[in-house]
Design a protein around this motif. Structure first.
Motif, mmCIF file in Angstrom:
data_model
loop_
_atom_site.group_PDB
_atom_site.id
_atom_site.type_symbol
_atom_site.label_atom_id
_atom_site.label_comp_id
_atom_site.label_asym_id
_atom_site.label_seq_id
_atom_site.Cartn_x
_atom_site.Cartn_y
_atom_site.Cartn_z
ATOM 1 N N CYS A 167 0.841 -1.199 0.000
ATOM 2 C CA CYS A 167 0.000 0.000 0.000
ATOM 3 C C CYS A 167 0.878 1.252 0.000
ATOM 4 O O CYS A 167 1.579 1.530 0.975
ATOM 5 C CB CYS A 167 -0.912 -0.019 1.226
ATOM 6 S SG CYS A 167 -2.487 0.760 0.926
ATOM 7 N N ASN A 168 0.831 2.000 -1.095
ATOM 8 C CA ASN A 168 1.623 3.223 -1.226
ATOM 9 C C ASN A 168 0.704 4.423 -0.994
ATOM 10 O O ASN A 168 -0.116 4.757 -1.844
ATOM 11 C CB ASN A 168 2.249 3.281 -2.620
ATOM 12 C CG ASN A 168 3.134 4.498 -2.809
ATOM 13 O OD1 ASN A 168 3.075 5.445 -2.034
ATOM 14 N ND2 ASN A 168 3.956 4.486 -3.833
ATOM 15 N N LEU A 169 0.859 5.063 0.174
ATOM 16 C CA LEU A 169 -0.037 6.150 0.568
ATOM 17 C C LEU A 169 0.560 7.535 0.300
ATOM 18 O O LEU A 169 0.079 8.531 0.843
ATOM 19 C CB LEU A 169 -0.383 6.015 2.062
ATOM 20 C CG LEU A 169 -1.052 4.692 2.470
ATOM 21 C CD1 LEU A 169 -1.244 4.647 3.982
ATOM 22 C CD2 LEU A 169 -2.372 4.500 1.755
ATOM 23 N N SER A 170 1.573 7.611 -0.541
ATOM 24 C CA SER A 170 2.274 8.890 -0.747
ATOM 25 C C SER A 170 1.380 9.964 -1.362
ATOM 26 O O SER A 170 1.640 11.156 -1.201
ATOM 27 C CB SER A 170 3.517 8.673 -1.621
ATOM 28 O OG SER A 170 3.165 8.121 -2.874
ATOM 29 N N ASN A 171 0.308 9.555 -2.082
ATOM 30 C CA ASN A 171 -0.584 10.544 -2.697
ATOM 31 C C ASN A 171 -1.732 10.965 -1.780
ATOM 32 O O ASN A 171 -2.504 11.862 -2.113
ATOM 33 C CB ASN A 171 -1.190 9.979 -3.991
ATOM 34 C CG ASN A 171 -0.142 9.776 -5.065
ATOM 35 O OD1 ASN A 171 0.861 10.475 -5.095
ATOM 36 N ND2 ASN A 171 -0.365 8.809 -5.944
ATOM 37 N N VAL A 172 -1.846 10.307 -0.634
ATOM 38 C CA VAL A 172 -2.995 10.532 0.254
ATOM 39 C C VAL A 172 -2.775 11.778 1.105
ATOM 40 O O VAL A 172 -1.699 11.996 1.648
ATOM 41 C CB VAL A 172 -3.214 9.287 1.146
ATOM 42 C CG1 VAL A 172 -4.242 9.577 2.242
ATOM 43 C CG2 VAL A 172 -3.639 8.099 0.301
ATOM 44 N N THR A 173 -3.835 12.594 1.221
ATOM 45 C CA THR A 173 -3.797 13.784 2.090
ATOM 46 C C THR A 173 -4.758 13.568 3.265
ATOM 47 O O THR A 173 -5.383 12.526 3.391
ATOM 48 C CB THR A 173 -4.231 15.032 1.317
ATOM 49 O OG1 THR A 173 -5.601 14.880 0.951
ATOM 50 C CG2 THR A 173 -3.371 15.231 0.074
ATOM 51 N N ASN A 174 -4.905 14.571 4.111
ATOM 52 C CA ASN A 174 -5.798 14.460 5.268
ATOM 53 C C ASN A 174 -7.274 14.536 4.883
ATOM 54 O O ASN A 174 -8.143 14.255 5.690
ATOM 55 C CB ASN A 174 -5.486 15.568 6.285
ATOM 56 C CG ASN A 174 -4.139 15.343 6.956
ATOM 57 O OD1 ASN A 174 -3.724 14.207 7.129
ATOM 58 N ND2 ASN A 174 -3.476 16.427 7.309
ATOM 59 N N GLU A 175 -7.529 14.953 3.641
ATOM 60 C CA GLU A 175 -8.918 15.117 3.208
ATOM 61 C C GLU A 175 -9.499 13.759 2.804
ATOM 62 O O GLU A 175 -8.968 13.081 1.918
ATOM 63 C CB GLU A 175 -8.981 16.081 2.018
ATOM 64 C CG GLU A 175 -10.389 16.515 1.665
ATOM 65 C CD GLU A 175 -10.383 17.554 0.543
ATOM 66 O OE1 GLU A 175 -11.403 17.675 -0.141
ATOM 67 O OE2 GLU A 175 -9.342 18.215 0.361
ATOM 68 N N ASP A 176 -10.570 13.338 3.455
ATOM 69 C CA ASP A 176 -11.176 12.038 3.162
ATOM 70 C C ASP A 176 -11.789 12.026 1.760
ATOM 71 O O ASP A 176 -12.312 13.050 1.291
ATOM 72 C CB ASP A 176 -12.263 11.704 4.187
ATOM 73 C CG ASP A 176 -11.670 11.358 5.548
ATOM 74 O OD1 ASP A 176 -10.439 11.190 5.618
ATOM 75 O OD2 ASP A 176 -12.437 11.255 6.519
ATOM 76 N N PRO A 177 -11.783 10.860 1.121
ATOM 77 C CA PRO A 177 -12.376 10.770 -0.221
ATOM 78 C C PRO A 177 -13.899 10.692 -0.160
ATOM 79 O O PRO A 177 -14.475 10.260 0.849
ATOM 80 C CB PRO A 177 -11.800 9.461 -0.759
ATOM 81 C CG PRO A 177 -11.580 8.624 0.460
ATOM 82 C CD PRO A 177 -11.175 9.582 1.551
ATOM 83 N N SER A 178 -14.538 11.117 -1.248
ATOM 84 C CA SER A 178 -15.991 10.944 -1.364
ATOM 85 C C SER A 178 -16.310 9.528 -1.852
ATOM 86 O O SER A 178 -17.327 8.946 -1.470
ATOM 87 C CB SER A 178 -16.566 11.962 -2.351
ATOM 88 O OG SER A 178 -16.264 13.272 -1.933
ATOM 89 N N TYR A 179 -15.442 9.009 -2.719
ATOM 90 C CA TYR A 179 -15.610 7.655 -3.245
ATOM 91 C C TYR A 179 -14.271 6.911 -3.165
ATOM 92 O O TYR A 179 -13.211 7.518 -3.344
ATOM 93 C CB TYR A 179 -16.054 7.662 -4.714
ATOM 94 C CG TYR A 179 -17.485 8.081 -4.937
ATOM 95 C CD1 TYR A 179 -18.497 7.124 -5.055
ATOM 96 C CD2 TYR A 179 -17.821 9.424 -5.044
ATOM 97 C CE1 TYR A 179 -19.814 7.513 -5.276
ATOM 98 C CE2 TYR A 179 -19.138 9.817 -5.251
ATOM 99 C CZ TYR A 179 -20.130 8.849 -5.369
ATOM 100 O OH TYR A 179 -21.423 9.244 -5.579
ATOM 101 N N ILE A 180 -14.351 5.604 -2.931
ATOM 102 C CA ILE A 180 -13.177 4.740 -3.014
ATOM 103 C C ILE A 180 -13.511 3.631 -4.006
ATOM 104 O O ILE A 180 -14.536 2.940 -3.861
ATOM 105 C CB ILE A 180 -12.800 4.130 -1.651
ATOM 106 C CG1 ILE A 180 -12.522 5.234 -0.625
ATOM 107 C CG2 ILE A 180 -11.585 3.219 -1.787
ATOM 108 C CD1 ILE A 180 -12.270 4.723 0.786
ATOM 109 N N ILE A 181 -12.669 3.477 -5.019
ATOM 110 C CA ILE A 181 -12.938 2.487 -6.074
ATOM 111 C C ILE A 181 -11.959 1.323 -5.942
ATOM 112 O O ILE A 181 -10.735 1.508 -5.967
ATOM 113 C CB ILE A 181 -12.843 3.132 -7.467
ATOM 114 C CG1 ILE A 181 -13.814 4.313 -7.562
ATOM 115 C CG2 ILE A 181 -13.148 2.097 -8.553
ATOM 116 C CD1 ILE A 181 -13.812 5.017 -8.906
#
Length: 216
Positions: A167-181
């Motif tokens: 799992c590479n989370l380098s693109n993830v920010t603190n803002e939660d997603p509206s959708y996860i695909i």
């Protein structure tokens, strides 16, 4: 600053998906959840150098087909004479040559397995001593091996790549997603190792899955 809906795509970056979603003012965040390592290329090459040692090829994933295409560069003319049993046009599109005889499954491995059985009942090869070569990854489904075994159709399984949870989370920010695909069952397993099932994102986000197996 206008708020834009964020969508997590649990896969490696894809320009096609990015262009599609961003043309609708949606922000895409690619979260790679798997990595792949090829193996047994020499063993596959050995089969392709002696195509008479198998009665046909079974390929159920684009990655397996890519490796087949890369390895058989010098053997296309011989390999293409073998019957090819394949799941879907997407997988077939990763082969640069043209097989003379393609049997295509349209809805996953179980559908393809039934078509292989039908083919063998109507096109018996010269000898059943030569097995089908099932080229696959380490997380393949059991549908095809189970049905072929039940029907006494000989096959040899060759695992040519390993799927590794990563799992590479380098693109993830603190803002939660509206959708996860989600794109695969192993992708589900990988992301839930990082975000346990009681994490807030599973409540705040809508979940979308490709295919019934991933959805389950």
């Amino acid at each position: 600053h206008q708020w834009r809906m964020r969508i997590w795509l649990l896969k490696e970056e894809s320009e096609a998906y990015k262009t599609l979603f961003e043309s609708h003012a949606l922000t895409t965040v690619f979260v790679p959840v798997l990595k792949f390592e090829y193996c047994k290329e020499e063993k596959l090459k050995g089969y392709l150098e002696n195509p008479q040692s198998v009665s046909g090829l079974i390929v159920t994933s684009p990655r397996a087909m890519k490796l087949l295409d890369n390895v058989c560069t010098n053997y296309h003319i011989f390999v293409e004479q073998l019957p090819l049993f394949v799941v879907g046009h997407k997988t077939l599109s990763n082969f640069s040559g043209t097989f003379e005889n393609v049997v295509m499954g349209t809805n996953g491995g179980s559908n393809l397995a039934e078509k292989i059985v039908t083919y063998y009942q109507t096109h018996p090869p010269p000898t059943y001593d030569q097995p089908l070569l099932f080229i696959c990854g380490n997380y393949r489904h059991d549908d095809i091996p189970t049905l072929l075994t039940d029907q006494h159709i000989p096959f040899q399984e060759l695992i040519v790549y390993n799927t590794i949870l990563y799992c590479n989370l380098s693109n993830v920010t603190n803002e939660d997603p509206s959708y996860i695909i989600f794109f695969s069952p192993k992708g589900v397993e990988s992301i839930t190792n990082e975000y346990p099932v009681d994490h807030r994102i599973w409540v705040s986000s809508r979940l979308v899955a490709f295919g019934p197996t991933t959805a389950q």
